[in-house]
Design a protein around this motif. Structure first.
Motif, PDB file in Angstrom:
ATOM      1  N   SER A   1     -37.179   7.042 -16.707  1.00 46.88           N
ATOM      2  CA  SER A   1     -35.959   7.624 -16.355  1.00 46.88           C
ATOM      3  C   SER A   1     -34.828   7.561 -17.616  1.00 46.88           C
ATOM      4  O   SER A   1     -34.045   8.430 -17.320  1.00 46.88           O
ATOM      5  CB  SER A   1     -35.225   7.056 -15.235  1.00 46.88           C
ATOM      6  N   LEU A   2     -34.868   7.043 -18.380  1.00 40.83           N
ATOM      7  CA  LEU A   2     -34.085   6.700 -19.734  1.00 40.83           C
ATOM      8  C   LEU A   2     -34.843   7.305 -20.906  1.00 40.83           C
ATOM      9  O   LEU A   2     -34.181   6.893 -21.906  1.00 40.83           O
ATOM     10  CB  LEU A   2     -33.630   5.095 -19.736  1.00 40.83           C
ATOM     11  N   LYS A   3     -35.676   7.864 -20.951  1.00 40.31           N
ATOM     12  CA  LYS A   3     -36.483   8.477 -21.991  1.00 40.31           C
ATOM     13  C   LYS A   3     -35.465   9.416 -22.714  1.00 40.31           C
ATOM     14  O   LYS A   3     -35.073  10.442 -21.968  1.00 40.31           O
ATOM     15  CB  LYS A   3     -37.645   9.116 -21.747  1.00 40.31           C
ATOM     16  N   GLY A   4     -35.098   9.320 -23.747  1.00 39.41           N
ATOM     17  CA  GLY A   4     -34.289  10.125 -24.591  1.00 39.41           C
ATOM     18  C   GLY A   4     -32.796   9.855 -24.494  1.00 39.41           C
ATOM     19  O   GLY A   4     -31.959  10.672 -24.942  1.00 39.41           O
ATOM     20  N   THR A   5     -32.687   8.801 -23.830  1.00 39.02           N
ATOM     21  CA  THR A   5     -31.051   8.236 -23.633  1.00 39.02           C
ATOM     22  C   THR A   5     -30.900   7.070 -24.275  1.00 39.02           C
ATOM     23  O   THR A   5     -31.626   6.263 -24.368  1.00 39.02           O
ATOM     24  CB  THR A   5     -30.906   8.134 -22.224  1.00 39.02           C
ATOM     25  N   SER A   6     -29.719   7.043 -24.781  1.00 38.83           N
ATOM     26  CA  SER A   6     -29.191   5.607 -25.397  1.00 38.83           C
ATOM     27  C   SER A   6     -29.232   4.532 -24.482  1.00 38.83           C
ATOM     28  O   SER A   6     -28.600   4.903 -23.424  1.00 38.83           O
ATOM     29  CB  SER A   6     -27.925   5.851 -26.165  1.00 38.83           C
ATOM     30  N   ARG A   7     -29.660   3.729 -24.568  1.00 41.48           N
ATOM     31  CA  ARG A   7     -29.664   2.324 -23.768  1.00 41.48           C
ATOM     32  C   ARG A   7     -29.455   1.120 -24.253  1.00 41.48           C
ATOM     33  O   ARG A   7     -29.302   0.856 -25.386  1.00 41.48           O
ATOM     34  CB  ARG A   7     -31.109   2.304 -23.042  1.00 41.48           C
ATOM     35  N   VAL A   8     -29.011   0.122 -23.311  1.00 46.56           N
ATOM     36  CA  VAL A   8     -28.447  -1.080 -23.805  1.00 46.56           C
ATOM     37  C   VAL A   8     -29.289  -1.943 -22.903  1.00 46.56           C
ATOM     38  O   VAL A   8     -29.614  -1.968 -21.578  1.00 46.56           O
ATOM     39  CB  VAL A   8     -26.967  -1.534 -23.714  1.00 46.56           C
ATOM     40  N   VAL A   9     -29.580  -3.396 -23.244  1.00 45.19           N
ATOM     41  CA  VAL A   9     -30.507  -4.358 -22.509  1.00 45.19           C
ATOM     42  C   VAL A   9     -29.403  -5.612 -22.216  1.00 45.19           C
ATOM     43  O   VAL A   9     -28.810  -5.941 -23.252  1.00 45.19           O
ATOM     44  CB  VAL A   9     -31.499  -4.815 -23.333  1.00 45.19           C
ATOM     45  N   GLY A  10     -29.350  -6.012 -20.989  1.00 48.45           N
ATOM     46  CA  GLY A  10     -28.495  -7.143 -20.804  1.00 48.45           C
ATOM     47  C   GLY A  10     -29.236  -8.250 -20.110  1.00 48.45           C
ATOM     48  O   GLY A  10     -30.170  -7.952 -19.278  1.00 48.45           O
ATOM     49  N   ARG A  11     -28.907  -9.512 -20.181  1.00 48.03           N
ATOM     50  CA  ARG A  11     -29.545 -10.417 -19.348  1.00 48.03           C
ATOM     51  C   ARG A  11     -28.549 -10.981 -18.087  1.00 48.03           C
ATOM     52  O   ARG A  11     -27.499 -11.231 -18.603  1.00 48.03           O
ATOM     53  CB  ARG A  11     -29.736 -11.541 -20.354  1.00 48.03           C
ATOM     54  N   ASP A  12     -29.271 -11.003 -17.161  1.00 46.88           N
ATOM     55  CA  ASP A  12     -28.707 -11.658 -15.952  1.00 46.88           C
ATOM     56  C   ASP A  12     -28.807 -13.295 -15.813  1.00 46.88           C
ATOM     57  O   ASP A  12     -29.381 -13.645 -16.698  1.00 46.88           O
ATOM     58  CB  ASP A  12     -29.102 -11.116 -14.663  1.00 46.88           C
ATOM     59  N   SER A  13     -27.801 -13.745 -15.016  1.00 40.98           N
ATOM     60  CA  SER A  13     -27.797 -15.378 -15.082  1.00 40.98           C
ATOM     61  C   SER A  13     -29.148 -15.818 -14.458  1.00 40.98           C
ATOM     62  O   SER A  13     -29.347 -16.982 -14.955  1.00 40.98           O
ATOM     63  CB  SER A  13     -26.710 -15.869 -14.136  1.00 40.98           C
ATOM     64  N   ASP A  14     -30.089 -15.024 -13.859  1.00 36.25           N
ATOM     65  CA  ASP A  14     -31.399 -15.513 -13.256  1.00 36.25           C
ATOM     66  C   ASP A  14     -32.514 -15.352 -14.358  1.00 36.25           C
ATOM     67  O   ASP A  14     -33.496 -15.814 -14.143  1.00 36.25           O
ATOM     68  CB  ASP A  14     -31.697 -15.117 -11.918  1.00 36.25           C
ATOM     69  N   GLY A  15     -32.190 -15.020 -15.565  1.00 39.40           N
ATOM     70  CA  GLY A  15     -33.107 -14.685 -16.676  1.00 39.40           C
ATOM     71  C   GLY A  15     -33.698 -13.215 -16.474  1.00 39.40           C
ATOM     72  O   GLY A  15     -34.367 -12.767 -17.545  1.00 39.40           O
ATOM     73  N   SER A  16     -33.441 -12.451 -15.543  1.00 33.63           N
ATOM     74  CA  SER A  16     -33.813 -11.069 -15.633  1.00 33.63           C
ATOM     75  C   SER A  16     -33.164 -10.300 -16.632  1.00 33.63           C
ATOM     76  O   SER A  16     -32.065 -10.604 -16.823  1.00 33.63           O
ATOM     77  CB  SER A  16     -33.755 -10.612 -14.140  1.00 33.63           C
ATOM     78  N   CYS A  17     -33.567  -9.009 -16.699  1.00 36.32           N
ATOM     79  CA  CYS A  17     -32.870  -8.336 -17.725  1.00 36.32           C
ATOM     80  C   CYS A  17     -32.699  -6.960 -17.302  1.00 36.32           C
ATOM     81  O   CYS A  17     -33.497  -6.455 -16.300  1.00 36.32           O
ATOM     82  CB  CYS A  17     -33.839  -7.950 -19.160  1.00 36.32           C
ATOM     83  N   TRP A  18     -31.467  -6.359 -17.495  1.00 31.67           N
ATOM     84  CA  TRP A  18     -31.166  -4.809 -17.027  1.00 31.67           C
ATOM     85  C   TRP A  18     -31.345  -3.860 -18.147  1.00 31.67           C
ATOM     86  O   TRP A  18     -30.739  -4.290 -19.174  1.00 31.67           O
ATOM     87  CB  TRP A  18     -29.894  -4.943 -16.384  1.00 31.67           C
ATOM     88  N   ILE A  19     -31.946  -2.904 -17.958  1.00 35.81           N
ATOM     89  CA  ILE A  19     -31.816  -1.808 -19.080  1.00 35.81           C
ATOM     90  C   ILE A  19     -30.913  -0.688 -18.601  1.00 35.81           C
ATOM     91  O   ILE A  19     -31.376  -0.040 -17.329  1.00 35.81           O
ATOM     92  CB  ILE A  19     -33.324  -1.225 -19.298  1.00 35.81           C
ATOM     93  N   LEU A  20     -29.954  -0.297 -19.130  1.00 33.11           N
ATOM     94  CA  LEU A  20     -29.040   0.622 -18.454  1.00 33.11           C
ATOM     95  C   LEU A  20     -28.482   1.634 -19.601  1.00 33.11           C
ATOM     96  O   LEU A  20     -28.754   1.496 -20.840  1.00 33.11           O
ATOM     97  CB  LEU A  20     -27.591  -0.357 -18.337  1.00 33.11           C
ATOM     98  N   PRO A  21     -28.245   2.818 -19.126  1.00 36.90           N
ATOM     99  CA  PRO A  21     -27.972   3.867 -20.159  1.00 36.90           C
ATOM    100  C   PRO A  21     -26.593   3.461 -20.862  1.00 36.90           C
ATOM    101  O   PRO A  21     -25.592   2.734 -20.107  1.00 36.90           O
ATOM    102  CB  PRO A  21     -27.561   5.029 -19.290  1.00 36.90           C
ATOM    103  N   LYS A  22     -26.593   3.550 -21.993  1.00 34.88           N
ATOM    104  CA  LYS A  22     -25.332   3.118 -23.057  1.00 34.88           C
ATOM    105  C   LYS A  22     -24.339   3.414 -22.356  1.00 34.88           C
ATOM    106  O   LYS A  22     -23.187   2.849 -22.527  1.00 34.88           O
ATOM    107  CB  LYS A  22     -25.632   3.416 -24.359  1.00 34.88           C
ATOM    108  N   ASN A  23     -24.220   4.990 -21.965  1.00 35.24           N
ATOM    109  CA  ASN A  23     -22.733   5.405 -21.525  1.00 35.24           C
ATOM    110  C   ASN A  23     -22.227   5.000 -20.075  1.00 35.24           C
ATOM    111  O   ASN A  23     -21.346   5.428 -19.645  1.00 35.24           O
ATOM    112  CB  ASN A  23     -22.749   6.947 -21.730  1.00 35.24           C
TER     113      ASN A  23
END
Length: 92
Positions: free
Chosen positions: A53-75
């Protein structure tokens, strides 16, 4: 021996269909790894994983307090997030 499964969990929205969760195993971590060592592998996987769903889109990776990571669209618009988690595989 512990095996950790690193999974990607996305909300998939198909044309005209109700949204549904899709979970895929993107990496297995074998050996006697501690939870902390598995978290290192999780972070590496999150940085390199590109959800469909995020191919070709700028993205950012964040870490949650439980250690899981979120990949989100940069915008922050238009795409559902992808969550990268790890779970311990239970052998029968």
């Amino acid at each position: 021996m512990t095996t950790w499964l690193i999974t990607a969990e996305e909300t998939v929205i198909a044309d005209g269909a109700a949204p549904h969760r899709q979970i895929e195993i993107i990496r297995k971590v074998h050996g006697n790894k501690t939870r902390e060592e598995a978290l290192v592998e999780l972070h590496k996987a999150a940085k390199s994983h590109v959800p469909d769903s995020l191919k070709g889109t700028s993205r950012v990776v964040g870490r949650d307090s439980d250690g899981s990571c979120w990949i989100l669209p940069k915008n922050g618009k238009g795409h559902p997030p992808c969550v990268i988690r790890f779970v311990e595989q239970i052998h029968p």
